[in-house]
Each structure stands twice: as structure tokens, then as C-alpha cells.
Design an enzyme around this catalytic site. Structure first.
Site, PDB file in Angstrom:
ATOM      1  N   THR A  42      62.604  29.531 -17.822  1.00  0.00           N
ATOM      2  CA  THR A  42      63.861  28.845 -18.110  1.00  0.00           C
ATOM      3  C   THR A  42      64.016  28.464 -19.580  1.00  0.00           C
ATOM      4  OG1 THR A  42      62.883  26.690 -17.558  1.00  0.00           O
ATOM      5  CG2 THR A  42      64.004  27.893 -15.780  1.00  0.00           C
ATOM      6  N   THR A  74      57.811  30.312 -15.498  1.00  0.00           N
ATOM      7  CA  THR A  74      57.251  29.301 -14.596  1.00  0.00           C
ATOM      8  C   THR A  74      57.326  29.718 -13.139  1.00  0.00           C
ATOM      9  OG1 THR A  74      57.755  27.490 -16.122  1.00  0.00           O
ATOM     10  CG2 THR A  74      57.545  26.911 -13.798  1.00  0.00           C
TER      11      THR A  74
END
Length: 356
Positions: free
Chosen positions: A95, A18
Site C-alpha cells: 500500500t 504487506t
């Protein structure tokens, strides 16, 4: 005349995630930014006095990273640190898998220099994107002498976590990362890592012993489980982790299948709760932790199922047999070593190290 003090040097390896995503025109975001672009977008990084080197290693979502990607990265980091050209390493990635990737890298990281993983929960197209702040804190941590000899660290939201403890605990919150067993090691305060505690010990493995990757299954036990996922599992895997209820309990109807599986491959018993240690001697009913450990399952202790799977995979990939697997889990999880007289234990001297 005093010699000019050299500037700290940090290598940043980009894996995607991300933190590196932008819109692809279809309404969603995809990994597109290079490591150099990520570094260039961090306010205040140039004022830290840290020299940055960048490497584009992968450009993938965190969910698409594989074990081979991480072992390849471990080899590259090991070479970079052995050369003495950098004082620390930062890895940027998605993540989704940081709690697993950080622990795998930690198992193969034996150098004193810090390796710090970071990422972002909000991509760069969103208001309040957290990637730049996380990357800045990660670089400041990796460059600081106090972070040496701590193994692999995870730094997000100005918190510093040990790879062996950290968990992702919320799907979208920027403060998703927590260390339920022991808490964070410290915090980044005004650009400086402030460490409040240290890991008691770490398990490390010899990267040069890495062989072909084994197949290790993770099976989560659920209410009313009929054992369907255990049927024929031994023929398809080299090891398994059972994410059991509470302190290590399963329905009694699963006991025969688990005993048979443990007689064929190493089987680790972990708690699916995500915090706390599995027990060993408290409960004695069929399917209890005492019953299952007596049938040859291996105790995960404080290791959650995801980290237990990573450790089992790494041990099998570096040639450890059942007894060495049991002994290493006993050390890594904070429990006493297994009874060598148990019929499931085939003794072999472990080749791993537990460092204090």
C-alpha cells in the site's frame, strides 16, 4: 435449450507487499507468499463463481517497486486484456505506493476491462489481517460489468476509488485510502460493487510510444526554504514538480531559481496540501501562483504532487514536449489550456487522449 452462461474470468497479478508478507524468523515480515497462496487463503472466493488465473510478477515491498516494474506490468496487462481471455485484472501490492502505481497504470490503460489494485495494511500474521477481504472485494469488482470503462480502480476496506483521485492518508489505519477530491466512486456491498459516481474524464497515453525513462524530481517547499534543493537541479533532471504552499505559493527568494528551472525543463506547480486545486489568478505577490505561472510553471490543478510527478514522467517518457505537457496538464487537472503565445511554450500537437 439456453446456452450455459460463461463464468467471469479474472487474472490476479502479485507484486508482493504487506498482503503477501510472512515472518522471516528475524522478528519482521517480508514478501514471501505467492499470488496462488494469496488466492487460496481467501474465504468465500470459490463461491463467487469467478474463475481465477494467477501470475507472480514481482515479490517486493511497495516501497521498492520502480517505474520500470509498473510499465512492464502495464505491457503485460495490455496483452492479457487484448487477448480477450479475461474479464478483468486484479493487482496485489504494497500500500505504500498504490496511489502512484495505480495512476501510472491508469495512464496506460485504454481497454474497457477493469484493472483493480488492492493490498493490505495488516500482514497475514496479525489478528484482523485485511488482505483476504480486500482481495475478495477486488476480484468481485474486477469481475462485475459495472466496473468496465472506469479505468484503473483501487479497492480496499470495501471502498472503490478512482486511480486519479485516491490518496493514502494514514500510516497504519485499514481505512487509510481516501479520495479527497470527489470521494470514492462507490462501495462493495454484499459482494457487489455499487457505484455512486463516475470519473468525469481520464487522460490516457499510448503505451507503444514509451521510451527511456526520464528523471523527474519532486521538491517540497518548506517554511524558511532557502532553495538549496533547486541548486543545479536543471542539469540533473528532465522535469520537476514543486509541491508548494496552499494554492501554489513559494517564498519570494525561490522565484528566480524556479523561473530559471522552468526555462530549461518542464516544471509543474502543485499544492502540498493533498486536497483541492491550485489557483491561477487570485494572488499576485512575488512567489504567488499567478506570478509563477506567468514565469512558465505548469499548473497541476487538482492533481496532488505525487500524481503530478507520475503524469509528468509518463508524458516525457512518451515523447511529449513542453507545450503538449502543458496542454495535457490543463486537461487532466480541469483547467484551461495554457497561452500558446507565452515564450516558454513550444507548440507541439499532443499525442495523448482525454476520454470522457
Amino acid at each position: 435449450m439456453l446456452a450455459k452462461e460463461s463464468r467471469p474470468r479474472v487474472a490476479v497479478y502479485g507484486l508482493g507487499g504487506t498482503i503477501a508478507m510472512t515472518s522471516d524468523g528475524s522478528g519482521g515480515v517480508v514478501p514471501a507468499l505467492s499470488a496462488a497462496q494469496l488466492v487460496a487463503a481467501v474465504p468465500g472466493l470459490a463461491e463467487t463463481g469467478v474463475d481465477i488465473e494467477v501470475e507472480d510478477f514481482r515479490r517486493l515491498p511497495g516501497a521498492s517497486l520502480g517505474l520500470s516494474d509498473l510499465t512492464d506490468l502495464a505491457v503485460e496487462i495490455d496483452k492479457r486484456l487484448a487477448s480477450g481471455t479475461v474479464d478483468g485484472v486484479v493487482v496485489t501490492q504494497g500500500t505504500d505506493t498504490i496511489e502512484e502505481t495505480s495512476y501510472l497504470l491508469d495512464l496506460f490503460h485504454t481497454a474497457p476491462q477493469p484493472v483493480v489494485l488492492t493490498g493490505a495494511m495488516r500482514n497475514p500474521t496479525l489478528a484482523g489481517a485485511d488482505g483476504p477481504a480486500n482481495l475478495l472485494a477486488a476480484v468481485q469488482t474486477a469481475a462485475h460489468p459495472s466496473a468496465r470503462d472506469l479505468g484503473v480502480l483501487v479497492v480496499l476496506a470495501d471502498e472503490i476509488h478512482a486511480a486519479g483521485r485516491v490518496r493514502k492518508t494514514h500510516a497504519t489505519s485499514v481505512t487509510t485510502f481516501r479520495s479527497p477530491n470527489g470521494g470514492p466512486l462507490g462501495y462493495v456491498v454484499e459482494g457487489t460493487p455499487r457505484l455512486l459516481n463516475h470519473p468525469t474524464e481520464r487522460t490516457t497515453l499510448d503505451l507503444s510510444n514509451l521510451g527511456s525513462g526520464p528523471r523527474v524530481a519532486l521538491v517540497t517547499v518548506a517554511l524558511g526554504d532557502d532553495g538549496l534543493l533547486l541548486d543545479g537541479l536543471a542539469e540533473r533532471v528532465d522535469g520537476a514538480v514543486i509541491a508548494a504552499f496552499g494554492v501554489g505559493h513559494v517564498p519570494k527568494n525561490l522565484v528566480p531559481a524556479l523561473e530559471d528551472l522552468a526555462n530549461r525543463v518542464p516544471v509543474v506547480l502543485a499544492s502540498r496540501t493533498g486536497a483541492g486545486a491550485g489557483l491561477a489568478t487570485t494572488y499576485g505577490f512575488p512567489g504567488s501562483e499567478q506570478d509563477l505561472l506567468g514565469r512558465g510553471l505548469i499548473q497541476a490543478g487538482f492533481l496532488d504532487p505525487y500524481k503530478a510527478r507520475v503524469l509528468l514522467w509518463a508524458l516525457l517518457a512518451t515523447g511529449h514536449e513542453r507545450a503538449a505537457v502543458s496542454e495535457t496538464f490543463a486537461s487532466a487537472s480541469g483547467h484551461s489550456p495554457p497561452d500558446p503565445s507565452h515564450p516558454s511554450e513550444k507548440m507541439r500537437k499532443p499525442t495523448c487522449a482525454v476520454t470522457n
